[in-house]
Write a protein that holds these residues in place. Sequence first.
Motif, PDB file in Angstrom:
ATOM      1  N   MET A 206      64.219  53.239  95.902  1.00 53.20           N
ATOM      2  CA  MET A 206      63.983  51.906  95.341  1.00 53.20           C
ATOM      3  C   MET A 206      62.746  51.941  94.445  1.00 53.20           C
ATOM      4  N   TYR A 207      62.954  51.666  93.179  1.00 49.51           N
ATOM      5  CA  TYR A 207      61.846  51.648  92.231  1.00 49.51           C
ATOM      6  C   TYR A 207      61.565  50.225  91.769  1.00 49.51           C
ATOM      7  N   ILE A 208      60.301  49.910  91.636  1.00 46.47           N
ATOM      8  CA  ILE A 208      59.946  48.602  91.094  1.00 46.47           C
ATOM      9  C   ILE A 208      58.872  48.775  90.032  1.00 46.47           C
ATOM     10  N   TYR A 209      58.828  47.848  89.129  1.00 47.37           N
ATOM     11  CA  TYR A 209      57.835  47.880  88.065  1.00 47.37           C
ATOM     12  C   TYR A 209      56.595  47.136  88.531  1.00 47.37           C
ATOM     13  N   ASP A 210      55.479  47.834  88.491  1.00 47.35           N
ATOM     14  CA  ASP A 210      54.221  47.214  88.898  1.00 47.35           C
ATOM     15  C   ASP A 210      53.525  46.685  87.649  1.00 47.35           C
TER      16      ASP A 210
ATOM     17  N   LEU B 264      65.048  40.385  94.608  1.00 43.25           N
ATOM     18  CA  LEU B 264      64.220  41.482  95.115  1.00 43.25           C
ATOM     19  C   LEU B 264      64.369  41.615  96.627  1.00 43.25           C
ATOM     20  N   SER B 265      64.279  40.487  97.285  1.00 41.25           N
ATOM     21  CA  SER B 265      64.371  40.485  98.736  1.00 41.25           C
ATOM     22  C   SER B 265      65.736  40.985  99.206  1.00 41.25           C
ATOM     23  N   ARG B 266      66.789  40.501  98.572  1.00 38.11           N
ATOM     24  CA  ARG B 266      68.137  40.940  98.932  1.00 38.11           C
ATOM     25  C   ARG B 266      68.316  42.431  98.680  1.00 38.11           C
ATOM     26  N   THR B 267      67.779  42.892  97.566  1.00 33.37           N
ATOM     27  CA  THR B 267      67.931  44.299  97.220  1.00 33.37           C
ATOM     28  C   THR B 267      67.189  45.192  98.210  1.00 33.37           C
ATOM     29  N   LEU B 268      65.993  44.787  98.566  1.00 34.74           N
ATOM     30  CA  LEU B 268      65.238  45.575  99.550  1.00 34.74           C
ATOM     31  C   LEU B 268      65.974  45.620 100.882  1.00 34.74           C
ATOM     32  N   LYS B 269      66.528  44.485 101.266  1.00 36.53           N
ATOM     33  CA  LYS B 269      67.283  44.451 102.520  1.00 36.53           C
ATOM     34  C   LYS B 269      68.479  45.397 102.450  1.00 36.53           C
ATOM     35  N   ALA B 270      69.175  45.342 101.330  1.00 32.81           N
ATOM     36  CA  ALA B 270      70.351  46.198 101.173  1.00 32.81           C
ATOM     37  C   ALA B 270      69.979  47.668 101.159  1.00 32.81           C
ATOM     38  N   HIS B 271      68.735  47.951 100.799  1.00 34.58           N
ATOM     39  CA  HIS B 271      68.272  49.334 100.821  1.00 34.58           C
ATOM     40  C   HIS B 271      67.694  49.715 102.187  1.00 34.58           C
ATOM     41  N   GLY B 272      67.843  48.814 103.123  1.00 33.75           N
ATOM     42  CA  GLY B 272      67.458  49.151 104.489  1.00 33.75           C
ATOM     43  C   GLY B 272      66.058  48.737 104.895  1.00 33.75           C
ATOM     44  N   PHE B 273      65.380  47.991 104.045  1.00 37.90           N
ATOM     45  CA  PHE B 273      64.049  47.543 104.430  1.00 37.90           C
ATOM     46  C   PHE B 273      64.136  46.243 105.228  1.00 37.90           C
ATOM     47  N   GLN B 274      63.238  46.140 106.166  1.00 34.60           N
ATOM     48  CA  GLN B 274      63.134  44.894 106.914  1.00 34.60           C
ATOM     49  C   GLN B 274      62.127  44.022 106.164  1.00 34.60           C
ATOM     50  N   VAL B 275      62.646  42.978 105.527  1.00 33.77           N
ATOM     51  CA  VAL B 275      61.826  42.195 104.599  1.00 33.77           C
ATOM     52  C   VAL B 275      61.219  40.973 105.272  1.00 33.77           C
ATOM     53  N   THR B 276      59.942  40.760 105.023  1.00 34.97           N
ATOM     54  CA  THR B 276      59.323  39.490 105.378  1.00 34.97           C
ATOM     55  C   THR B 276      58.836  38.855 104.086  1.00 34.97           C
ATOM     56  N   LEU B 277      59.495  37.760 103.719  1.00 30.27           N
ATOM     57  CA  LEU B 277      59.165  37.091 102.461  1.00 30.27           C
ATOM     58  C   LEU B 277      58.421  35.801 102.753  1.00 30.27           C
ATOM     59  N   ALA B 278      57.291  35.625 102.097  1.00 32.95           N
ATOM     60  CA  ALA B 278      56.549  34.374 102.217  1.00 32.95           C
ATOM     61  C   ALA B 278      56.490  33.703 100.858  1.00 32.95           C
TER      62      ALA B 278
END
Length: 466
Positions: free
Chosen positions: A1-5, A49-63
């Motif tokens: 998973m790549y993201i632009y910083d 972003l949150s959905r994509t991270l979840k689909a990549h197996g990350f446990q997401v906490t979004l605030a």
Amino acid sequence: MYIYDSVKKTKLLFEPIHANKASIYVCGPTVYDDAHLGHARSSLAFDLLSRTLKAHGFQVTLAKNFTDIDDKIIKKVEATGQSMQEITSFYIERYTQEMSALGIQRADIEPKATESLEAIEAMIQNLIDKDIAYVISTGDVYFDTSKDNAYGNISHRVADDEDSQSRVEHTSEKRNPKDFALWKTCKGEDDICFDTAFSRGRPGWHIECSAMIEKHFSGDEHYSIDIHGGGADLLFPHHENEAAQSRCATGHELSKYWMHNGFVQIDGEKMSKSLGNSFFLKDALALYDGEVLRYYLNSVHYRNDFNFSEEELQLSKKRLDKLYRLKKRVSPGKASIPNKNFKKSLLDAMGDDLNISISLSLIDELIASTNDALDANPKDKGLKKETLANITFIDELLGFGGKEPFSYFQIGVDEALKKQIETLISERTKAKQNKNFERSDAIRDELGALGISIMDSAEGTLWEKA
RNA sequence: GGAGCCAUCGCCAAGUUGGUAAGGCCGUAGAUUGCAAAUCUGCUAUUCACCAGUUCGAGUCUGGUUGGCUCCUCCA
């Protein structure tokens, strides 16, 4: 998973603080007015972003916070005579409903400034104790930017002599022109005030987010959270100041990655309240289906500016329609499991800094190839089940395609009209059987006048609302 | 004035590590259809605002020019 910083200005491999977990904080709205398309786009971007991270197996906490203490809210209180509570809860409720209409999953944490005052006070006190913040004669508290030698690292703004914090009222008591307010003293009886050790007043804008992040996330010795997000306009001064406060208060950086979404523009100009060119979400949702709006607003990469046009929105609808027509073809039925290659390609595309364009083209290709296969073999049950699963996966990841396909094409059609349509169609079918094409074509025109288009298929005549 | 982003087919829009231009809409030819619609197939940018440079090779790198946008004030 790549993201632009957007601080490092490069695409990076996402390596979270804690393995397989992702903590995200997004700057939410100041709740004093209706949300416009720009708010929607920001929400949509980080939902993706949150959905994509979840689909990549990350446990997401979004605030996502609600700024419910602010000068503009106070102004509205004065203008309307309503209480601050009434105003903020009204707009929070409306915001939540509208975002839900766009298929945005609710944040796991929705902190409010009014519920974070202890954390805010504690952080300010912490900074005062370290002599990084200082109280002036009025009781206002300022952040001393000269004490933070990393100030400017977020926005890459070189130090200048100008007063770049004009949101703060000018005062000769400021140590440096760039210093900004952490706390503002009450001016009148009517002001919204809270008691603290340093003065009776209310928090500045920037400190709210910093304090809420500290309150809700633990992070590690280097960072408080993984990703901090918001609109591109927040980079400076908001995020710069947030980062400075947190850095000085905690001794570590606020966020490991920073992501900023581009603007929604109208006629090539940023949509904003001050320009008076806002397209409010409530108006947009009255005209268009939320799912279509979602598809449209997400169809351009989140970092690019987005020029809104109704024609383009109609094109998005056409594209979405094709997905639902395919879904109609394979419904009803039970979903099996998604096609492995398709799923992988889609995950790869989204995993590349949310490359939505590639993702949508993959879906278009899937639609074409599946229709093709179905044309050749209309009774391919295995394919139908797999297609249903593919569409379910699309819905999970991208948030569209989840509706029941027949009802999707019947949005805005009431029961009476539905009956009328069905009667006309069965009459037309009879006319066609009798080779009375004049009559059947007349009925088709009649339906067209009602805004209904029909298509003859092997399964009978299907209809859609245009 | 300072800082930054962007410029790809008629329209929308991909294109990280340079290697010879995705996808959608529109248009068009065909398959299918009683005719349509829907669906499928073919065609549709020797070219990436302009100029110069680096390179065997650049949309992709460097410098410059032009045009648009944003931030430096509240803003998603």
